[in-house]
Design an enzyme around this catalytic site. Structure first.
Site, PDB file in Angstrom:
ATOM      1  N   PHE A   1       0.855  -1.184   0.000  1.00 52.08           N
ATOM      2  CA  PHE A   1       0.000   0.000   0.000  1.00 52.08           C
ATOM      3  C   PHE A   1       0.889   1.231   0.000  1.00 52.08           C
ATOM      4  O   PHE A   1       1.299   1.731   1.042  1.00 52.08           O
ATOM      5  CB  PHE A   1      -0.927  -0.021   1.210  1.00 52.08           C
ATOM      6  CG  PHE A   1      -1.973   1.055   1.186  1.00 52.08           C
ATOM      7  CD1 PHE A   1      -2.843   1.158   0.119  1.00 52.08           C
ATOM      8  CD2 PHE A   1      -2.082   1.959   2.227  1.00 52.08           C
ATOM      9  CE1 PHE A   1      -3.813   2.155   0.095  1.00 52.08           C
ATOM     10  CE2 PHE A   1      -3.051   2.949   2.208  1.00 52.08           C
ATOM     11  CZ  PHE A   1      -3.913   3.053   1.140  1.00 52.08           C
ATOM     12  N   ALA A   2       1.233   1.703  -1.193  1.00 53.37           N
ATOM     13  CA  ALA A   2       2.175   2.806  -1.346  1.00 53.37           C
ATOM     14  C   ALA A   2       1.497   4.137  -1.029  1.00 53.37           C
ATOM     15  O   ALA A   2       0.378   4.397  -1.472  1.00 53.37           O
ATOM     16  CB  ALA A   2       2.720   2.826  -2.773  1.00 53.37           C
ATOM     17  N   HIS A   3       2.200   4.980  -0.293  1.00 51.59           N
ATOM     18  CA  HIS A   3       1.665   6.301   0.046  1.00 51.59           C
ATOM     19  C   HIS A   3       2.767   7.132   0.682  1.00 51.59           C
ATOM     20  O   HIS A   3       3.831   6.623   1.023  1.00 51.59           O
ATOM     21  CB  HIS A   3       0.477   6.195   1.004  1.00 51.59           C
ATOM     22  CG  HIS A   3       0.828   5.583   2.329  1.00 51.59           C
ATOM     23  ND1 HIS A   3       1.078   4.237   2.473  1.00 51.59           N
ATOM     24  CD2 HIS A   3       0.985   6.123   3.563  1.00 51.59           C
ATOM     25  CE1 HIS A   3       1.360   3.968   3.730  1.00 51.59           C
ATOM     26  NE2 HIS A   3       1.333   5.098   4.410  1.00 51.59           N
ATOM     27  N   ALA A   4       2.509   8.402   0.821  1.00 48.94           N
ATOM     28  CA  ALA A   4       3.395   9.312   1.530  1.00 48.94           C
ATOM     29  C   ALA A   4       2.521  10.303   2.297  1.00 48.94           C
ATOM     30  O   ALA A   4       1.290  10.239   2.239  1.00 48.94           O
ATOM     31  CB  ALA A   4       4.322  10.041   0.557  1.00 48.94           C
TER      32      ALA A   4
ATOM     33  N   LEU B   1      -2.048   5.391  -2.608  1.00 46.33           N
ATOM     34  CA  LEU B   1      -2.960   6.401  -2.078  1.00 46.33           C
ATOM     35  C   LEU B   1      -2.276   7.755  -2.061  1.00 46.33           C
ATOM     36  O   LEU B   1      -1.147   7.883  -1.592  1.00 46.33           O
ATOM     37  CB  LEU B   1      -3.382   6.046  -0.655  1.00 46.33           C
ATOM     38  CG  LEU B   1      -4.054   7.163   0.160  1.00 46.33           C
ATOM     39  CD1 LEU B   1      -5.468   7.439  -0.357  1.00 46.33           C
ATOM     40  CD2 LEU B   1      -4.085   6.823   1.641  1.00 46.33           C
TER      41      LEU B   1
END
Length: 270
Positions: free
Chosen positions: A66-69, A105
């Protein structure tokens, strides 16, 4: 339409994408956020940098990242992208590698997408839906599968009809603050996944009225730790937190009610 599919457009779905490594996999997910007007290209760099800095904490379930920053000026609006890889790639996670599904996201804040995250957690934790998604032929099929997020999950065993956290906290040997922190690097993504699964277990136990669950980031968690009975997080984030004076339990699969159920039983002597 659900809260999840409101944030994910068919144009932000790509299937059987070729990627040589985890950076390329995140890059493909970030490119979809850019092409659909969710974020600028800088946000892709921020997502990669988050993993370089904190490790593969975004790999929160077997085969799923679940990639995000953090929310930043690079985020134009809250949205998602969905990338199914042609071949799994390693992110460096000891339990959940290799990854064949990357969902990215971009969020303008930490609250607007909480319902969508709850729905996504149900999908990722449902073996039948995961299998259906792996066999989807196009973005329309993916959207149709995601629209079915309302099916009930298998229940977990109740702790006790009469027991409460105060009754069970180390058999009365320590005070309970009736609060659990779920922690990730940024406080907007993986910690919400963990919060949703934890709240599902607490509801099954009948403990929802007694326990507050707060999803937060590593910096905030250090200031809030003394308010909590327990911290649930990933192995990478646990190392970053260090000893905060309260029990910290590492969860490998953020969508597993069984794993979180066991963690609660161990920490509350149920």
């Amino acid at each position: 339409m659900t809260a999840l599919t409101e944030l994910l457009s068919p144009d932000a779905i790509a299937l059987d994408v070729e990627a040589d490594d985890w950076q390329a996999a995140i890059g493909a997910a970030g490119a979809l956020l850019t092409s659909t007007g969710v974020a600028t290209a800088e946000y892709t760099t921020e997502m990669v940098d988050a993993v370089l800095e904190k490790g593969p904490y975004i790999v929160i379930a077997p085969g799923f990242a679940f990639a995000h920053a953090r929310p930043s000026p690079a985020v134009l609006r809250t949205g998602l992208s969905w990338v199914r890889l042609a071949r799994p790639v390693a992110f460096g996670h000891t339990a959940n590698d290799p990854v064949d599904l990357v969902v990215a996201l971009a969020a303008t804040d930490a609250k607007a997408h909480t319902t969508a995250m709850a729905e996504l957690a149900k999908v990722i934790g449902d073996a039948d839906r995961r299998a259906a998604l792996e066999g989807a032929q196009n973005s329309a099929e993916v959207m149709e599968i995601l629209e079915g997020v309302g099916a009930a999950a298998a229940p977990v065993a109740a702790a006790s009809a009469a027991a409460t956290p105060a009754d069970t906290a180390s058999a009365g040997s320590r005070r309970t603050n009736n609060k659990i922190l779920t922690v990730c690097g940024n406080g907007v993504g993986t910690s919400l996944f963990l919060k949703n699964t934890l709240e599902k277990v607490l509801a099954e136990w009948g403990w929802s009225p007694y326990i507050e669950v707060e999803a937060t980031d590593t910096i905030s968690a250090k200031g809030k730790a003394k308010e909590a009975d327990l911290i649930l997080t990933s192995g990478e984030i646990a190392k970053a937190l260090g000893d905060l004076g309260v029990p910290t339990t590492v969860i490998e699969n953020f969508t597993s009610t069984a794993e979180i159920d066991a963690a609660l039983r161990a920490n509350y002597d149920v």
